[in-house]
Design a protein around this motif. Structure first.
Motif, PDB file in Angstrom:
ATOM      1  N   LEU A  31      15.288 -18.723 -12.316  1.00 56.37           N
ATOM      2  CA  LEU A  31      14.945 -20.073 -11.881  1.00 56.37           C
ATOM      3  C   LEU A  31      15.211 -20.339 -10.405  1.00 56.37           C
ATOM      4  N   GLY A  32      15.840 -19.382  -9.732  1.00 54.89           N
ATOM      5  CA  GLY A  32      16.300 -19.617  -8.364  1.00 54.89           C
ATOM      6  C   GLY A  32      15.231 -20.126  -7.425  1.00 54.89           C
ATOM      7  N   ALA A  33      14.045 -19.530  -7.485  1.00 59.91           N
ATOM      8  CA  ALA A  33      12.972 -19.948  -6.564  1.00 59.91           C
ATOM      9  C   ALA A  33      12.573 -21.396  -6.800  1.00 59.91           C
ATOM     10  N   SER A  34      12.487 -21.797  -8.056  1.00 62.89           N
ATOM     11  CA  SER A  34      12.112 -23.178  -8.377  1.00 62.89           C
ATOM     12  C   SER A  34      13.186 -24.165  -7.965  1.00 62.89           C
ATOM     13  N   LEU A  35      14.441 -23.744  -8.020  1.00 61.37           N
ATOM     14  CA  LEU A  35      15.554 -24.646  -7.725  1.00 61.37           C
ATOM     15  C   LEU A  35      15.927 -24.660  -6.254  1.00 61.37           C
ATOM     16  N   SER A  36      15.255 -23.866  -5.443  1.00 64.88           N
ATOM     17  CA  SER A  36      15.547 -23.804  -4.001  1.00 64.88           C
ATOM     18  C   SER A  36      14.449 -24.444  -3.185  1.00 64.88           C
ATOM     19  N   ARG A  37      13.684 -25.344  -3.789  1.00 66.72           N
ATOM     20  CA  ARG A  37      12.594 -25.994  -3.083  1.00 66.72           C
ATOM     21  C   ARG A  37      13.129 -26.846  -1.936  1.00 66.72           C
ATOM     22  N   PRO A  38      12.321 -27.037  -0.881  1.00 64.31           N
ATOM     23  CA  PRO A  38      12.782 -27.831   0.270  1.00 64.31           C
ATOM     24  C   PRO A  38      13.232 -29.217  -0.166  1.00 64.31           C
ATOM     25  N   THR A  39      14.253 -29.736   0.477  1.00 58.87           N
ATOM     26  CA  THR A  39      14.810 -31.044   0.148  1.00 58.87           C
ATOM     27  C   THR A  39      14.981 -31.869   1.416  1.00 58.87           C
ATOM     28  N   GLN A  40      14.859 -33.179   1.283  1.00 59.53           N
ATOM     29  CA  GLN A  40      15.065 -34.078   2.412  1.00 59.53           C
ATOM     30  C   GLN A  40      16.540 -34.404   2.609  1.00 59.53           C
ATOM     31  N   ARG A  41      17.365 -34.004   1.668  1.00 56.70           N
ATOM     32  CA  ARG A  41      18.782 -34.316   1.760  1.00 56.70           C
ATOM     33  C   ARG A  41      19.441 -33.447   2.832  1.00 56.70           C
ATOM     34  N   SER A  42      20.618 -33.886   3.285  1.00 56.62           N
ATOM     35  CA  SER A  42      21.290 -33.177   4.365  1.00 56.62           C
ATOM     36  C   SER A  42      21.771 -31.812   3.920  1.00 56.62           C
ATOM     37  N   ARG A  43      21.924 -31.642   2.627  1.00 56.38           N
ATOM     38  CA  ARG A  43      22.314 -30.325   2.112  1.00 56.38           C
ATOM     39  C   ARG A  43      21.752 -30.170   0.708  1.00 56.38           C
ATOM     40  N   ALA A  44      21.501 -28.976   0.309  1.00 53.24           N
ATOM     41  CA  ALA A  44      20.965 -28.707  -1.019  1.00 53.24           C
ATOM     42  C   ALA A  44      22.085 -28.226  -1.925  1.00 53.24           C
ATOM     43  N   ILE A  45      21.897 -28.443  -3.202  1.00 53.99           N
ATOM     44  CA  ILE A  45      22.827 -27.899  -4.187  1.00 53.99           C
ATOM     45  C   ILE A  45      22.295 -26.535  -4.597  1.00 53.99           C
ATOM     46  N   SER A  46      23.126 -25.539  -4.586  1.00 57.41           N
ATOM     47  CA  SER A  46      22.678 -24.170  -4.847  1.00 57.41           C
ATOM     48  C   SER A  46      22.114 -24.049  -6.263  1.00 57.41           C
ATOM     49  N   PRO A  47      21.163 -23.129  -6.485  1.00 57.70           N
ATOM     50  CA  PRO A  47      20.643 -22.897  -7.830  1.00 57.70           C
ATOM     51  C   PRO A  47      21.747 -22.601  -8.836  1.00 57.70           C
ATOM     52  N   GLU A  48      22.743 -21.835  -8.434  1.00 56.87           N
ATOM     53  CA  GLU A  48      23.851 -21.495  -9.323  1.00 56.87           C
ATOM     54  C   GLU A  48      24.566 -22.755  -9.807  1.00 56.87           C
ATOM     55  N   THR A  49      24.849 -23.665  -8.883  1.00 60.71           N
ATOM     56  CA  THR A  49      25.543 -24.900  -9.244  1.00 60.71           C
ATOM     57  C   THR A  49      24.658 -25.795 -10.106  1.00 60.71           C
ATOM     58  N   GLN A  50      23.369 -25.869  -9.788  1.00 59.91           N
ATOM     59  CA  GLN A  50      22.445 -26.670 -10.599  1.00 59.91           C
ATOM     60  C   GLN A  50      22.397 -26.154 -12.039  1.00 59.91           C
ATOM     61  N   ILE A  51      22.358 -24.856 -12.184  1.00 60.62           N
ATOM     62  CA  ILE A  51      22.281 -24.266 -13.526  1.00 60.62           C
ATOM     63  C   ILE A  51      23.565 -24.529 -14.304  1.00 60.62           C
ATOM     64  N   LEU A  52      24.706 -24.391 -13.652  1.00 60.98           N
ATOM     65  CA  LEU A  52      25.969 -24.684 -14.325  1.00 60.98           C
ATOM     66  C   LEU A  52      26.025 -26.139 -14.781  1.00 60.98           C
ATOM     67  N   ALA A  53      25.582 -27.050 -13.922  1.00 59.91           N
ATOM     68  CA  ALA A  53      25.591 -28.463 -14.279  1.00 59.91           C
ATOM     69  C   ALA A  53      24.711 -28.725 -15.495  1.00 59.91           C
ATOM     70  N   ALA A  54      23.501 -28.122 -15.498  1.00 55.48           N
ATOM     71  CA  ALA A  54      22.583 -28.338 -16.606  1.00 55.48           C
ATOM     72  C   ALA A  54      23.118 -27.727 -17.895  1.00 55.48           C
ATOM     73  N   LEU A  55      23.642 -26.497 -17.821  1.00 56.18           N
ATOM     74  CA  LEU A  55      24.205 -25.867 -19.019  1.00 56.18           C
ATOM     75  C   LEU A  55      25.364 -26.688 -19.561  1.00 56.18           C
ATOM     76  N   GLY A  56      26.178 -27.226 -18.653  1.00 51.92           N
ATOM     77  CA  GLY A  56      27.288 -28.054 -19.092  1.00 51.92           C
ATOM     78  C   GLY A  56      26.810 -29.261 -19.877  1.00 51.92           C
TER      79      GLY A  56
END
Length: 348
Positions: free
Chosen positions: A53-78
Motif C-alpha cells: 500500500l505504500g505508493a497509495s499512502l505516499s500521495r502528495p499532501t498539502q500538509r506541512s508534513r506527511a504521515i508515513s505509510p507505516e504509521t498510517q497502516i498501524l493506525a488503521a490496523l489498530g
C-alpha cells in the motif's frame, strides 16, 4: 491599536517545511508480541502491507508534513482490530485521534482499491477442481464452488427519515453477502446492502447472481441455506426430508455450509470494529461498507500468509437477524432436476 495575532503551525515549528514524515514509532523497536496484541498482526505481515500500500499512502499532501505509510497502516490496523480510536494507541505511534481517523480512511481506500486482487473466484480448471475437492473432503458434497450467506454489521443511523437500513431487530445495519471456500477464504464480498433487505432479495439483486447466471461455472454450484431459493447454480437444503438419501443430503449440506458461519465468526473476532462490542460503525453507509470490505481483504491476505484464524468467540451483540420467510420450493424445474439428480447419484 489592534495587535496582530499570529496563528502558529505547531507542526511547522517542530518539523519545518516540506513533506516530512512522522518517525516517532519504529517497528524494529518493539516485539512481535506487542505488535500482535496492539495492532493484531505480526511484523512481517505489517511490512508486507507497507510494500503493498505504500505508493497509495505516499500521495502528495498539502500538509506541512506527511504521515508515513507505516504509521498510517498501524493506525488503521489498530482501529480495525480494536474498534476504537484509543488515545493510548495514538500516543504510541505519535498522532492525534483526528490523524488516526484520516489514516483509517486512507488505508481503507487503498485496500478497497485492491479488493478484486484478493477476493475473487478462481478461473483456471486446476484451481476450480481443487476447490471442489476441498469441499468434498468436508462432508462428501460434490461440485461445490463456494458457500454463500449474509451477515449484518451494525452502523449508525444515516438519518431519521431513512428506514432502509433498519433490520428486523430494529437496528441499523448493512447486510453483507459473502461467499467463501473450504478454508474460509472469501471468494466474493458485497458489503453495501441496506439492512432492511432480506437475504433472498440481496442475492436476487447482487452482482454474484449475474456472475453465475451469465458467466461462471456451469459444472458446479454454491451452497446456500433455506433463506435462499433453489437455483441451478445454488443448492439449498430440502425443507422436509423424507427419505434416507434426503437426510444424508441435508446433513452433508449443513456440515459444508457451516464453513461460512465459522468464517463470519473469525472475521468478527479478528476485526472488532465489526462485532459491535465497541458500538456501531460511526460512519455513513458507504464508508462503513468500505471498512467492512477492507477487513475482508485483510482477512484473505492473512490466510494467504498462513496466519492462523483466531478461535476466540466474538464478543459483540450484532448477530444476523433471523429471517422470517415462508419456505417455498423453487419453481425452477431445471434446478429441482439438478438437485434430484444429485440426491440419486451421490446420496442414495
Amino acid at each position: 491599536m489592534a495587535v496582530p495575532i499570529a496563528v502558529l503551525d505547531c507542526d511547522l515549528l517542530l518539523y519545518g517545511r516540506g513533506h516530512r514524515t512522522l518517525d516517532r514509532f519504529k517497528l524494529e523497536d518493539v516485539t512481535d508480541e506487542y505488535l500482535v496484541s496492539t495492532y493484531g498482526f505480526p511484523r512481517q505481515f505489517i511490512y508486507y502491507l507497507v510494500d503493498l500500500l505504500g505508493a497509495s499512502l505516499s500521495r502528495p499532501t498539502q500538509r506541512s508534513r506527511a504521515i508515513s505509510p507505516e504509521t498510517q497502516i498501524l493506525a488503521a490496523l489498530g482501529f480495525y482490530t480494536s474498534g476504537s480510536f484509543q488515545t493510548r494507541m495514538g500516543d504510541a505511534i505519535g498522532i492525534s485521534q483526528a490523524s488516526m481517523s484520516r489514516c483509517v480512511a486512507n488505508v481503507t481506500e487503498a485496500l478497497v482499491e485492491r479488493a478484486s486482487q484478493f477476493i475473487h473466484f478462481p478461473e483456471d480448471e486446476a484451481t476450480v477442481q481443487s476447490l471442489k475437492d476441498d469441499f468434498y473432503g468436508l462432508a462428501g458434497m460434490p461440485g461445490v464452488l463456494g458457500v454463500v450467506d449474509c451477515t449484518h454489521v451494525a452502523i449508525k443511523a444515516p438519518n431519521a427519515e431513512d428506514l432502509s437500513y433498519v433490520n428486523r431487530k430494529g437496528l441499523h445495519s448493512l447486510n453483507c453477502l459473502m461467499v467463501c471456500d473450504a478454508r474460509g477464504v472469501l471468494l466474493s464480498a458485497e458489503t453495501h446492502w441496506p439492512g432492511s433487505l432480506p437475504d433472498c432479495t440481496v442475492l436476487q439483486q447482487a452482482a454474484l447472481t449475474s456472475q453465475f447466471e451469465t458467466e461462471l461455472h456451469k459444472d458446479g454450484w454454491l451452497l446456500g441455506d433455506s433463506s435462499f431459493f433453489l437455483r441451478t447454480w445454488l443448492m439449498t437444503p430440502l425443507h422436509i426430508p423424507e427419505t434416507p438419501a434426503e437426510y444424508r443430503y441435508n446433513m452433508a449440506h449443513s456440515a459444508t455450509h457451516n464453513v461460512i458461519e465459522r468464517t463470519f465468526r473469525t472475521i468478527r473476532s479478528r476485526f472488532r470494529c465489526l462485532d459491535g462490542s465497541k458500538g456501531t460503525l460511526q460512519y455513513s453507509p458507504e464508508k462503513s461498507s468500505h471498512i467492512i470490505l477492507a477487513c475482508c481483504v485483510l482477512h484473505n491476505i492473512s490466510l494467504e500468509h498462513g496466519l492462523d484464524v483466531w478461535s476466540s468467540p466474538a464478543t459483540g451483540h450484532m448477530e444476523q437477524p433471523e429471517e422470517e420467510y415462508e419456505q417455498m420450493e423453487s419453481m425452477d424445474s431445471e434446478a429441482c432436476r439438478i438437485r434430484q439428480e444429485l440426491l440419486l447419484t451421490h446420496f442414495s
